[in-house]
Motif scaffolding. Structure first.
Motif, mmCIF file in Angstrom:
data_model
loop_
_atom_site.group_PDB
_atom_site.id
_atom_site.type_symbol
_atom_site.label_atom_id
_atom_site.label_comp_id
_atom_site.label_asym_id
_atom_site.label_seq_id
_atom_site.Cartn_x
_atom_site.Cartn_y
_atom_site.Cartn_z
ATOM 1 N N VAL A 38 0.856 -1.206 0.000
ATOM 2 C CA VAL A 38 0.000 0.000 0.000
ATOM 3 C C VAL A 38 0.889 1.253 0.000
ATOM 4 O O VAL A 38 0.619 2.225 -0.718
ATOM 5 N N GLY A 39 1.974 1.194 0.764
ATOM 6 C CA GLY A 39 2.887 2.343 0.854
ATOM 7 C C GLY A 39 3.491 2.688 -0.497
ATOM 8 O O GLY A 39 3.413 3.832 -0.954
ATOM 9 N N HIS A 40 4.077 1.694 -1.153
ATOM 10 C CA HIS A 40 4.716 1.957 -2.453
ATOM 11 C C HIS A 40 3.678 2.367 -3.504
ATOM 12 O O HIS A 40 3.914 3.291 -4.284
ATOM 13 N N GLY A 41 2.544 1.656 -3.518
ATOM 14 C CA GLY A 41 1.480 2.000 -4.467
ATOM 15 C C GLY A 41 0.996 3.426 -4.251
ATOM 16 O O GLY A 41 0.869 4.205 -5.200
ATOM 17 N N SER A 42 0.770 3.798 -2.984
ATOM 18 C CA SER A 42 0.284 5.152 -2.672
ATOM 19 C C SER A 42 1.309 6.212 -3.066
ATOM 20 O O SER A 42 0.950 7.270 -3.584
ATOM 21 N N MET A 43 2.577 5.919 -2.803
ATOM 22 C CA MET A 43 3.617 6.900 -3.160
ATOM 23 C C MET A 43 3.632 7.135 -4.667
ATOM 24 O O MET A 43 3.744 8.270 -5.129
ATOM 25 N N LEU A 44 3.505 6.056 -5.434
ATOM 26 C CA LEU A 44 3.497 6.195 -6.901
ATOM 27 C C LEU A 44 2.265 6.975 -7.371
ATOM 28 O O LEU A 44 2.369 7.836 -8.250
ATOM 29 N N VAL A 45 1.121 6.652 -6.760
ATOM 30 C CA VAL A 45 -0.118 7.356 -7.125
ATOM 31 C C VAL A 45 0.013 8.843 -6.769
ATOM 32 O O VAL A 45 -0.308 9.729 -7.577
ATOM 33 N N ALA A 46 0.533 9.111 -5.566
ATOM 34 C CA ALA A 46 0.686 10.506 -5.122
ATOM 35 C C ALA A 46 1.633 11.256 -6.051
ATOM 36 O O ALA A 46 1.361 12.390 -6.450
ATOM 37 N N TYR A 47 2.732 10.607 -6.433
ATOM 38 C CA TYR A 47 3.701 11.274 -7.313
ATOM 39 C C TYR A 47 3.083 11.555 -8.686
ATOM 40 O O TYR A 47 3.234 12.659 -9.229
ATOM 41 N N ALA A 48 2.366 10.538 -9.220
ATOM 42 C CA ALA A 48 1.735 10.710 -10.540
ATOM 43 C C ALA A 48 0.708 11.843 -10.491
ATOM 44 O O ALA A 48 0.638 12.670 -11.414
ATOM 45 N N THR A 49 -0.068 11.916 -9.411
ATOM 46 C CA THR A 49 -1.088 12.959 -9.280
ATOM 47 C C THR A 49 -0.443 14.334 -9.148
ATOM 48 O O THR A 49 -0.823 15.283 -9.840
#
Lengths: 54, 385
Positions: B317-328
């Motif tokens: 969840v941490g890595h996925g969220s970081m990628l989503v946050a960065y993309a956004t």
């Protein structure tokens, strides 16, 4: 001679000359450490580093 | 325990015999690699050797059936993933201790992914793979326990095999030297720094005794140790592969230089990263049509692949969220204008610090032996908690 080794490593590994230098230095360091462990520290075999957890 | 000396000695002898077999006898050459690899793996972990052989035979049968039945061609590879789930997480692996058990499970998760990749490649490119090729993909001893995730391309004729033998051997020794440096020299140095903080009898880190700053340093050192270990192992694997003229793919591209999380996954565990994109993220995105949710789900699945535990769920969840946050964030209006006002050196330094800190945090959290330890680590990191 040294320059040609650098260039050959850079070409064969597909890396820059700086990286080739890094490869050579690290590799020499690794083998020296291995030799030290093997000959001096381990009593020929006991503390030889293991590979991949086997 | 296979020492590096033994691994190098066996590889030198094994590859010499391999090269003595004429190039035109490809099947015989591959057969020799199968016998050598099976013997080595069987000598240390008989159950793992038999499991890998069984999985390779199953993949070969699926490939044969796939040539006649489109349904098998399309979905047959998923049965391998089913086996991975059943065998890895049910208590059926015969292992004497926790360490062997973990190794067997980890090894299995790698060779199953390699076989899955080979099967999918064979289906999409309509190229038949022989039984001995499947067996080499599953059993080749340098890559057996921890990857990289590679398939038939690494073992078929490529640029490396066209090089003179001596060149391959010299390059092999060069890479093995780098591997020893990272795997042992660096790991030893970091271990000497962090070991005094271990509760010696239980080999647990005593998080409660540390303040936030020391916890932070140990967290970063733990991640450095993991990297040194993994990159060292990969370098030795590439080197041993070169003895046989096999091109084992690169797995790292200086991940400690990453300045954002997207960049980190372009540098860290490259073969896994490529596997996630091609075989998990893209199919999920095509089905769900939601790129961010697909990204999150893909990393949750990868976390579960590492280990079914709450800690690895947090990691995913941490890595996925970081990628989503960065993309956004990077696509948000005004982002480029805001960023351009900050000094680029300062921006890079701050993003590097943030990326490495978060990655180290999730890695340490996930790799603690118990949830209680992971929570103790988190509490110790936050002042006053």
């Amino acid at each position: 001679m040294i320059k040609s080794v650098f260039l050959a490593v850079a070409r064969l590994c597909g890396v820059s000359k700086v990286e080739a230098g890094l490869y050579l230095v690290l590799s020499a360091g690794g083998w020296l450490y291995f030799a030290h462990q093997y000959i001096y520290a381990s009593g020929l075999g006991e503390a030889i580093p293991t590979y991949a957890g086997y | 325990m296979l020492s590096i000396t033994t691994a190098i000695f066996l590889s030198l002898m094994g590859s010499a015999l391999f090269h003595l077999i004429p190039e035109s006898r490809l099947r015989m050459r591959m057969g020799w690699v199968v016998i050598l690899s099976f013997s080595i793996v069987f000598a240390y972990y008989p159950v793992a050797a038999l499991c890998a052989t069984g999985a390779a035979v199953l993949a070969w049968i699926l490939a044969l059936l796939g040539q006649r039945h489109k349904l098998v061609q399309k979905y047959g590879a998923f049965s391998l993933i089913g086996i991975l789930i059943i065998f890895s997480y049910q208590d059926v692996m015969v292992a004497t201790d926790v360490y062997s058990k973990t190794l067997l499970q980890f090894g299995m998760s790698f060779y199953i992914l390699r076989l899955y990749l080979a099967l999918r490649n064979s289906a999409t490119r309509k190229q038949a793979i022989s039984l001995e090729q499947f067996l080499v993909i599953a059993l080749f001893y340098p890559i057996f326990s921890a990857g990289p995730i590679c398939a038939q391309e690494s073992f078929t004729r490529g640029p490396v095999q066209s090089q003179p033998l001596l060149t391959n051997y010299l390059l092999g020794f060069l890479r093995i030297g780098i591997g020893i440096f990272a795997l042992h020299f660096l790991t030893d140095i970091v271990a000497q720094l962090t070991d005094p903080l271990l509760v010696v009898r239980k080999r647990l880190t005593d998080w409660h005794s540390m303040g936030p700053l020391v916890t932070y340093l140990v967290m970063v050192l733990n991640f450095t140790k993991l990297y040194a270990n993994f990159v060292g192992y990969t370098e030795i694997t590439i080197g041993l592969g070169l003895f046989f003229g096999f091109q084992i793919p690169e797995n790292f591209r200086y991940p400690f230089l990453s300045t954002n999380i997207q960049n980190f996954w372009q540098r860290w565990h490259l073969t896994l990263s490529k596997f996630i994109t091609t075989h998990i993220y893209l199919p999920l995105m095509l089905t769900l049509r939601k790129p961010r949710l697909s990204m999150l789900l893909a990393f949750v699945l990868v976390g579960m692949w590492h280990q079914v535990s709450f800690q690895y769920l947090v990691w995913g969840v941490g890595h996925g969220s970081m990628l989503v946050a960065y993309a956004t964030l990077s696509r948000a209006p005004g982002y480029a204008a805001t960023v351009s006002r900050i000094n680029p050196w300062l921006l890079n330094a701050l993003s590097w610090l943030l990326t490495m800190s978060l990655v180290s945090f999730f890695s340490t959290f996930a790799n603690e032996p118990s949830l209680a330890q992971s929570m103790a680590f988190t509490q110790s990191l936050v002042p006053g908690w």
